[in-house]
Design a protein around this motif. Structure first.
Motif, PDB file in Angstrom:
ATOM      1  N   LEU A  27       0.788  -1.137   0.002  1.00  0.00           N
ATOM      2  CA  LEU A  27       0.036   0.023   0.052  1.00  0.00           C
ATOM      3  C   LEU A  27       0.912   1.134  -0.074  1.00  0.00           C
ATOM      4  N   ARG A  28       1.989   1.286   0.920  1.00  0.00           N
ATOM      5  CA  ARG A  28       2.812   2.191   0.634  1.00  0.00           C
ATOM      6  C   ARG A  28       3.571   2.507  -0.644  1.00  0.00           C
ATOM      7  N   LYS A  29       3.694   1.426  -1.165  1.00  0.00           N
ATOM      8  CA  LYS A  29       4.621   1.594  -2.489  1.00  0.00           C
ATOM      9  C   LYS A  29       3.509   2.031  -3.520  1.00  0.00           C
ATOM     10  N   GLN A  30       2.261   1.804  -3.543  1.00  0.00           N
ATOM     11  CA  GLN A  30       1.143   2.045  -4.281  1.00  0.00           C
ATOM     12  C   GLN A  30       1.040   3.471  -4.262  1.00  0.00           C
ATOM     13  N   THR A  31       1.004   3.943  -2.867  1.00  0.00           N
ATOM     14  CA  THR A  31       0.832   5.378  -2.729  1.00  0.00           C
ATOM     15  C   THR A  31       1.959   6.373  -3.425  1.00  0.00           C
ATOM     16  N   ILE A  32       2.999   6.031  -3.147  1.00  0.00           N
ATOM     17  CA  ILE A  32       4.136   6.513  -4.010  1.00  0.00           C
ATOM     18  C   ILE A  32       4.020   6.603  -5.517  1.00  0.00           C
ATOM     19  N   GLN A  33       3.590   5.331  -5.906  1.00  0.00           N
ATOM     20  CA  GLN A  33       3.523   5.299  -7.117  1.00  0.00           C
ATOM     21  C   GLN A  33       2.352   6.166  -7.973  1.00  0.00           C
ATOM     22  N   LEU A  34       1.375   6.172  -7.014  1.00  0.00           N
ATOM     23  CA  LEU A  34      -0.042   7.282  -7.729  1.00  0.00           C
ATOM     24  C   LEU A  34       0.404   8.405  -7.358  1.00  0.00           C
ATOM     25  N   TYR A  35       1.095   8.883  -6.628  1.00  0.00           N
ATOM     26  CA  TYR A  35       1.648  10.209  -6.332  1.00  0.00           C
ATOM     27  C   TYR A  35       2.713  10.721  -7.640  1.00  0.00           C
ATOM     28  N   ARG A  36       3.436   9.699  -7.936  1.00  0.00           N
ATOM     29  CA  ARG A  36       4.442   9.895  -9.134  1.00  0.00           C
ATOM     30  C   ARG A  36       3.506  10.029 -10.356  1.00  0.00           C
ATOM     31  N   GLU A  37       2.362   9.215 -10.651  1.00  0.00           N
ATOM     32  CA  GLU A  37       1.584   9.379 -11.657  1.00  0.00           C
ATOM     33  C   GLU A  37       0.805  10.937 -11.764  1.00  0.00           C
ATOM     34  N   LYS A  38       0.679  11.156 -10.600  1.00  0.00           N
ATOM     35  CA  LYS A  38      -0.433  12.416 -10.537  1.00  0.00           C
ATOM     36  C   LYS A  38       0.637  13.551 -11.051  1.00  0.00           C
ATOM     37  N   ILE A  39       2.094  13.794 -10.361  1.00  0.00           N
ATOM     38  CA  ILE A  39       2.974  14.722 -10.581  1.00  0.00           C
ATOM     39  C   ILE A  39       3.312  14.679 -12.056  1.00  0.00           C
ATOM     40  N   GLN A  40       3.373  13.435 -12.842  1.00  0.00           N
ATOM     41  CA  GLN A  40       3.798  13.436 -14.075  1.00  0.00           C
ATOM     42  C   GLN A  40       2.805  14.043 -15.038  1.00  0.00           C
ATOM     43  N   ALA A  41       1.662  13.819 -14.692  1.00  0.00           N
ATOM     44  CA  ALA A  41       0.493  14.369 -15.299  1.00  0.00           C
ATOM     45  C   ALA A  41       0.561  15.953 -15.202  1.00  0.00           C
ATOM     46  N   ASP A  42       0.797  16.403 -13.783  1.00  0.00           N
ATOM     47  CA  ASP A  42       0.675  17.938 -13.484  1.00  0.00           C
ATOM     48  C   ASP A  42       2.106  18.663 -13.536  1.00  0.00           C
ATOM     49  N   GLN A  43       2.848  17.974 -14.595  1.00  0.00           N
ATOM     50  CA  GLN A  43       4.135  18.640 -14.597  1.00  0.00           C
ATOM     51  C   GLN A  43       4.113  20.113 -14.841  1.00  0.00           C
ATOM     52  N   PRO A  44       4.680  21.149 -13.993  1.00  0.00           N
ATOM     53  CA  PRO A  44       4.314  22.499 -14.413  1.00  0.00           C
ATOM     54  C   PRO A  44       5.581  22.993 -15.172  1.00  0.00           C
ATOM     55  N   PRO A  45       5.034  24.014 -16.153  1.00  0.00           N
ATOM     56  CA  PRO A  45       5.988  24.701 -17.178  1.00  0.00           C
ATOM     57  C   PRO A  45       7.145  25.320 -16.625  1.00  0.00           C
TER      58      PRO A  45
END
Length: 169
Positions: free
Chosen positions: A46-64
């Motif tokens: 679950l901890r690893k999944q939480t980190i992975q979900l956050y990674r996916e979220k910040i990949q999509a929200d990459q700021p200019p």
């Protein structure tokens, strides 16, 4: 002789009951230990999944890229040898953006600490609360539970070289 035989049978029965109780207690302890290990493995996933979900979220929200001076220049080095050069605004970018940039890189391990060369030492206050909690749970310590800072100025000096250290069990 019958009384002796009866006493002997009772003693044998009592011994057998005690051995059974001891065996049952050992079996229950083993079962509890297996359950504890299973639950910890589930929590780790679950901890690893939480980190992975956050990674996916910040990949999509990459700021200019930040425009306008002044800039904070950083060199990030990962355990694999990979490097990342960052240029963050000292006025508008935050420590959260630094953490996101570090975690976004594919070479970044799931569990890591950040160290700087000058001044030498671990940089505290870079982790958001959710990540500090995950590190604490993963490694059974409260060493990571420091409040997150907001300003890049108070976290690391300009032109810093930051090392990402993988944490091992």
């Amino acid at each position: 002789m019958t009384n002796d035989k009866l006493a002997e049978d009772r003693a044998l029965r009592s011994q057998q009951n005690q051995e059974y109780a001891d065996s049952l207690a050992k079996d229950l302890a083993k079962k509890e230990e297996k359950e504890k290990i299973r639950l910890e493995a589930e929590r780790k996933v679950l901890r690893k999944q939480t980190i992975q979900l956050y990674r996916e979220k910040i990949q999509a929200d990459q700021p200019p890229p930040t425009s306008g001076p002044p800039y904070h220049h950083l060199l990030i080095r990962y355990p694999s040898g990979a490097r990342l050069q960052l240029r963050l605004s000292t006025t508008t970018d935050t420590v959260t953006q630094l953490f996101d940039a570090i975690l976004r890189h594919p070479a970044c391990p799931d569990f890591f600490t950040v160290r700087s060369i000058l001044p030498s030492g671990e940089i505290r206050g870079i982790y958001p609360p959710w990540y500090s909690k995950i590190l604490g749970e993963e490694f059974g310590t409260e060493d990571f539970l420091t409040p997150q800072k907001t300003s890049l100025q108070e976290t690391c000096p300009d032109h810093s070289c930051l090392f990402i250290n993988m944490i091992h069990h």
